[in-house]
Design a protein around this motif. Structure first.
Motif, short mmCIF file in Angstrom:
data_model
loop_
_atom_site.label_atom_id
_atom_site.label_comp_id
_atom_site.label_asym_id
_atom_site.label_seq_id
_atom_site.Cartn_x
_atom_site.Cartn_y
_atom_site.Cartn_z
N ASN A 387 0.85 -1.17 0.00
CA ASN A 387 0.00 0.00 0.00
C ASN A 387 0.89 1.23 0.00
OD1 ASN A 387 -1.85 2.15 0.74
ND2 ASN A 387 -3.27 0.53 1.32
N LEU A 388 0.52 2.20 -0.81
CA LEU A 388 1.32 3.42 -0.87
C LEU A 388 1.41 4.09 0.50
CD1 LEU A 388 2.87 5.28 -2.80
CD2 LEU A 388 0.74 6.51 -3.20
N ASN A 389 0.38 3.92 1.32
CA ASN A 389 0.41 4.53 2.65
C ASN A 389 1.58 4.04 3.49
OD1 ASN A 389 -1.87 6.03 2.11
ND2 ASN A 389 -3.26 4.45 2.87
N GLN A 390 2.06 2.85 3.17
CA GLN A 390 3.21 2.31 3.89
C GLN A 390 4.42 3.22 3.76
OE1 GLN A 390 4.17 -1.56 2.44
NE2 GLN A 390 6.15 -1.67 3.46
N TYR A 391 4.49 3.95 2.65
CA TYR A 391 5.63 4.82 2.38
C TYR A 391 5.20 6.29 2.32
CZ TYR A 391 8.11 0.55 1.23
OH TYR A 391 8.70 -0.68 1.28
N PRO A 530 9.72 9.43 -4.51
CA PRO A 530 10.17 8.44 -3.53
C PRO A 530 9.07 7.57 -2.92
CG PRO A 530 11.39 10.46 -3.22
CD PRO A 530 10.30 10.76 -4.22
N PRO A 531 7.93 8.11 -2.47
CA PRO A 531 6.92 7.20 -1.88
C PRO A 531 6.41 6.17 -2.88
CG PRO A 531 6.45 9.49 -1.31
CD PRO A 531 7.53 9.52 -2.35
N ARG A 532 6.05 6.63 -4.08
CA ARG A 532 5.52 5.70 -5.08
C ARG A 532 6.61 4.72 -5.53
NH1 ARG A 532 2.94 8.91 -7.80
NH2 ARG A 532 0.79 8.23 -7.79
N SER A 533 7.81 5.24 -5.79
CA SER A 533 8.90 4.37 -6.24
C SER A 533 9.24 3.32 -5.18
CB SER A 533 10.15 5.21 -6.56
OG SER A 533 9.92 6.05 -7.66
N PRO A 597 10.23 7.81 3.46
CA PRO A 597 10.54 8.86 2.49
C PRO A 597 10.77 10.21 3.16
CG PRO A 597 8.62 7.60 1.82
CD PRO A 597 8.90 7.23 3.24
N LEU A 598 11.75 10.93 2.64
CA LEU A 598 11.98 12.31 3.07
C LEU A 598 11.16 13.29 2.22
CD1 LEU A 598 15.87 12.17 3.51
CD2 LEU A 598 14.11 11.96 5.28
N TYR A 599 10.47 12.77 1.21
CA TYR A 599 9.70 13.60 0.28
C TYR A 599 8.29 13.02 0.16
CZ TYR A 599 14.28 15.28 -1.35
OH TYR A 599 15.53 15.83 -1.43
N TYR A 600 7.33 13.89 -0.21
CA TYR A 600 6.01 13.37 -0.53
C TYR A 600 5.77 13.31 -2.03
CZ TYR A 600 4.18 18.24 -0.92
OH TYR A 600 3.94 19.55 -1.27
N ASP A 601 6.67 13.91 -2.80
CA ASP A 601 6.71 13.70 -4.25
C ASP A 601 8.18 13.82 -4.66
OD1 ASP A 601 7.27 16.43 -4.37
OD2 ASP A 601 5.29 16.98 -5.12
N SER A 606 8.60 15.85 2.82
CA SER A 606 7.48 15.35 3.62
C SER A 606 7.64 15.84 5.06
CB SER A 606 7.48 13.82 3.58
OG SER A 606 8.67 13.32 4.20
N GLU A 607 6.68 15.49 5.87
CA GLU A 607 6.79 15.82 7.29
C GLU A 607 7.99 15.11 7.92
OE1 GLU A 607 3.87 18.16 8.98
OE2 GLU A 607 5.06 18.46 7.15
N ASN A 608 8.30 13.93 7.44
CA ASN A 608 9.48 13.23 7.91
C ASN A 608 10.75 13.98 7.51
OD1 ASN A 608 11.00 11.02 9.01
ND2 ASN A 608 11.33 10.27 6.92
N GLY A 609 10.78 14.47 6.27
CA GLY A 609 11.92 15.27 5.83
C GLY A 609 12.04 16.57 6.59
N ASN A 610 10.91 17.16 6.96
CA ASN A 610 10.94 18.40 7.74
C ASN A 610 11.61 18.20 9.09
OD1 ASN A 610 9.80 20.60 6.26
ND2 ASN A 610 7.84 19.55 6.31
#
Length: 629
Positions: A387-391, A530-533, A597-601, A606-610
């Motif tokens: 599931n994409l939500n996993q990433y 990154p999330p999708r990949s 992921p550090l990015y959301y696209d 992403s919030e993690n990257g922030n």
């Protein structure tokens, strides 16, 4: 152009289709030198306007105005027989493949796109989604994006016959009819050009701003017959061809489209249609004529193959894109031979009512499963495993609420207490508010101004929406905020942004007269989402940790930007915020860290990257003698 040339089979039109579809697919597959190949769609619109006017006017002249219903029914049915079979087949194939290979998130998106495509509302859907324009990041993951142009044409088909019936009823004489259609063209063109800057997605996708291109083709057919010497005709035709070719080679996805610039390929197409040169060396070769015949099917099948390369992370590799481009032409030929030609032959033997019923049933056979899939939120059998939500590391929940658009200037306050920092920039500023908020002392708040796609320059004298936004922000900064509050400027900038490089020093110096300014270095762009990949790499048992960009590539892309920012530091006293130590190691910048992921696209944190770059912003408050929490 004589009446006979208007109504006979036109090799020049068929050849023009070939060049139009080639330009589009060369652009979509990223072949160097064809950066403006998207203008092929504009050429198709002109051709459609000409042919539809030919069909309708000839029909009215043949049966008279008394059989309006018959004329309309026959016209709509002929368009459905021409467009629907191959489109239905494409959607059915994609939905079947998607069921087995797409993640639930993407399958649900494909199901929605399928319904929109088969109801000819794709353009409305992609405009209304609000997740970027045709040239923005992420479009390569939309398998049916290209059907937006079919929707524009079909909407034109629905309205245009009614318009012509009105014109033929209330305007007597060819001249008055021509002038009326020309007036509509001018209104649509002015509307298109006037909102292309402020509402680019609306201008690109919707019929009111595209109608003038179709009407340009209509005017060619409605134009009085004329005669020119052969050498003049050849010159006019060559001029039209030159306009189309120059558009392909000069323009790129950074231009405002369709505005006045779209006049070039449209005018080029008009000149070619006017000359009607059947023996032209541009269009006579058999290969060109064959490609013209296959052009609709090639257009349908090429884009899903582009999307497949994007999912496999091979889109920018010519070793794969060139063979896939050739494969898309092969699929186009097969679709033309096995679907377009065969169904046309079969449907021509049926009564009109049966033709209508056949197309309607075939459409429902694909739409109904798509609706079920959308209702189920994708493919249930893969929800737990992949599931994409996993990433999905998420983005700030107020991102859309706090993004300015058009003529509006929005500001958002984050945190409690008096303002302690001001943040201005494009969508990259909007995506980093959490990092800055985390760095703020407890008794301070952050005020953010962001406008997606707008470079922050305060010294521009133009009147684009971006420049208006920057000027209004500057006015608010001056009037409403203490000069002791530091200003952080964050943008997505690379060396192609010559306006930024040439003007950043003057812009920053203008602001540093009153307050401290911090310039954030550009966030590294990832080659893939990154999330999708990561999700698809997991599906294929590949390591998701390989998603990265090398430091050398980053510096190559941003060399001039860094120099310009450094010059602003030296001349204006600005200061630098560098995210690289927090996102990169000695050789590369990573898209994921510890499996998240550090990015959301492909380029927004992403919030993690922030969380990772929050310490970078703490230096602002240490330098200003403020104790951060």
């Amino acid at each position: 152009m004589t009446d006979k040339e208007k109504n006979s089979f036109r090799k020049d039109i068929n050849g023009l289709r070939a060049y139009a579809v080639l330009s589009v697919i060369l652009f979509h597959f990223g072949i160097p030198g064809f950066s403006g190949g998207f203008i092929g769609v504009d050429v198709f619109f002109v051709i459609s306007g000409f042919l539809m006017t030919q069909i309708l006017v000839n029909g009215m002249d043949k049966i008279g105005m008394g059989s309006k219903f018959s004329l309309l029914f026959d016209f709509y049915l002929s368009r459905a027989k021409r467009i629907s079979p191959a489109l239905i087949a494409l959607c059915g194939v994609l939905l079947t493949i998607g069921w087995f290979f797409l993640l639930s998130y993407d399958l649900r998106k494909l199901a929605a796109q399928t319904v929109a495509a088969l109801t000819f509302l794709s353009n409305v859907k992609f405009w209304g989604d609000g997740d970027g324009g045709y040239f923005d990041a992420g479009v390569q993951y939309k398998p049916l994006l290209h059907t937006w142009s079919l929707s524009v044409e079909w909407q034109f088909y629905l309205l245009y016959p009614l318009l012509l019936l009105f014109v033929w009823r209330f305007f007597q004489g060819a001249r008055s009819r021509f002038i009326f259609i020309a007036g509509l063209l001018i209104v649509s063109l002015i509307f298109s050009a006037s909102i292309s800057l402020s509402k680019p997605a609306f201008a690109f996708y919707l019929l009111p701003t595209r109608a003038w291109e179709l009407l340009a083709g209509a005017l060619v057919f409605l134009m009085p017959t004329f005669y020119l010497k052969p050498n003049i005709l050849r010159f006019v035709e060559a001029s039209g061809f030159a306009l189309i070719l120059s558009s392909i080679f000069m323009f790129d996805d950074k231009v405002v489209w369709p505005g006045y610039l779209a006049l070039l390929p449209v005018l080029g197409s008009v000149l070619i249609l006017l000359t009607a040169q059947q023996d032209s060396p541009w269009f006579r070769p058999r290969a060109v004529q064959e490609l013209g015949s296959w052009s609709y099917s090639i257009y349908l099948w090429h884009w899903p193959m582009v999307v497949a390369l994007a999912y496999l992370e091979l889109l920018n590799d010519l070793r794969f894109s060139l063979p896939t481009l050739a494969l898309s032409i092969l699929f186009g030929w097969a679709s033309y031979a096995l679907i377009e030609t065969s169904t046309r032959r079969v449907l021509s033997r049926l009564k009109p009512a049966y033709v209508f019923a056949s197309i309607a049933i075939a459409t429902l056979v694909v739409i109904l499963p798509a609706l079920v899939i959308h209702k189920l939120n994708g493919a249930p059998q893969r929800k737990m495993a992949f599931n994409l939500n996993q990433y999905d590391a998420g983005f700030h929940p107020r991102r859309d609420e706090c993004s300015s658009i058009g003529s509006s200037v929005k500001s958002c306050v984050y945190g409690q207490g008096a303002p302690g920092a001001l943040l201005v920039g494009d969508s990259h500023a909007g995506s980093t508010v959490t990092a800055l908020q985390l760095a703020l002392p407890n008794d301070m708040s952050l005020v953010s101004f962001s406008y997606p796609g707008c470079t922050t320059l305060f010294n521009s004298q133009s009147t684009t929406p971006c420049d208006n936004f920057n000027q209004k922000v500057l006015e608010q900064l001056t009037a409403n905020f203490d000069s002791k509050i530091p200003l952080i400027i964050a943008n997505r900038i690379d060396d192609s942004k010559s306006d930024y490089i040439n003007n950043i020093v003057a812009s920053v110096c203008l602001v540093t007269k009153k307050r401290q300014v911090w310039l954030m270095r550009p966030i590294p762009d990832m080659p893939f989402d990154p999330p999708r990949s990561a999700a698809y790499r997991s599906l294929l048992n590949r390591s998701p940790d390989e998603i990265s960009v090398s430091l050398s590539d980053y510096h190559y892309r941003h060399n001039s930007v860094w120099k310009a920012q450094d010059e602003a530091v030296a001349k204006c006293g600005a200061r630098i915020l560098d995210p690289l130590p927090y996102l990169c190691d000695a050789t590369k910048c990573n898209g994921l860290l510890d499996g998240r992921p550090l990015y959301y696209d492909a380029n927004h944190l992403s919030e993690n990257g922030n969380e990772k770059i929050a310490p970078m912003f703490q230096s602002i408050f240490r330098k200003n003698n403020v104790h951060s929490n």
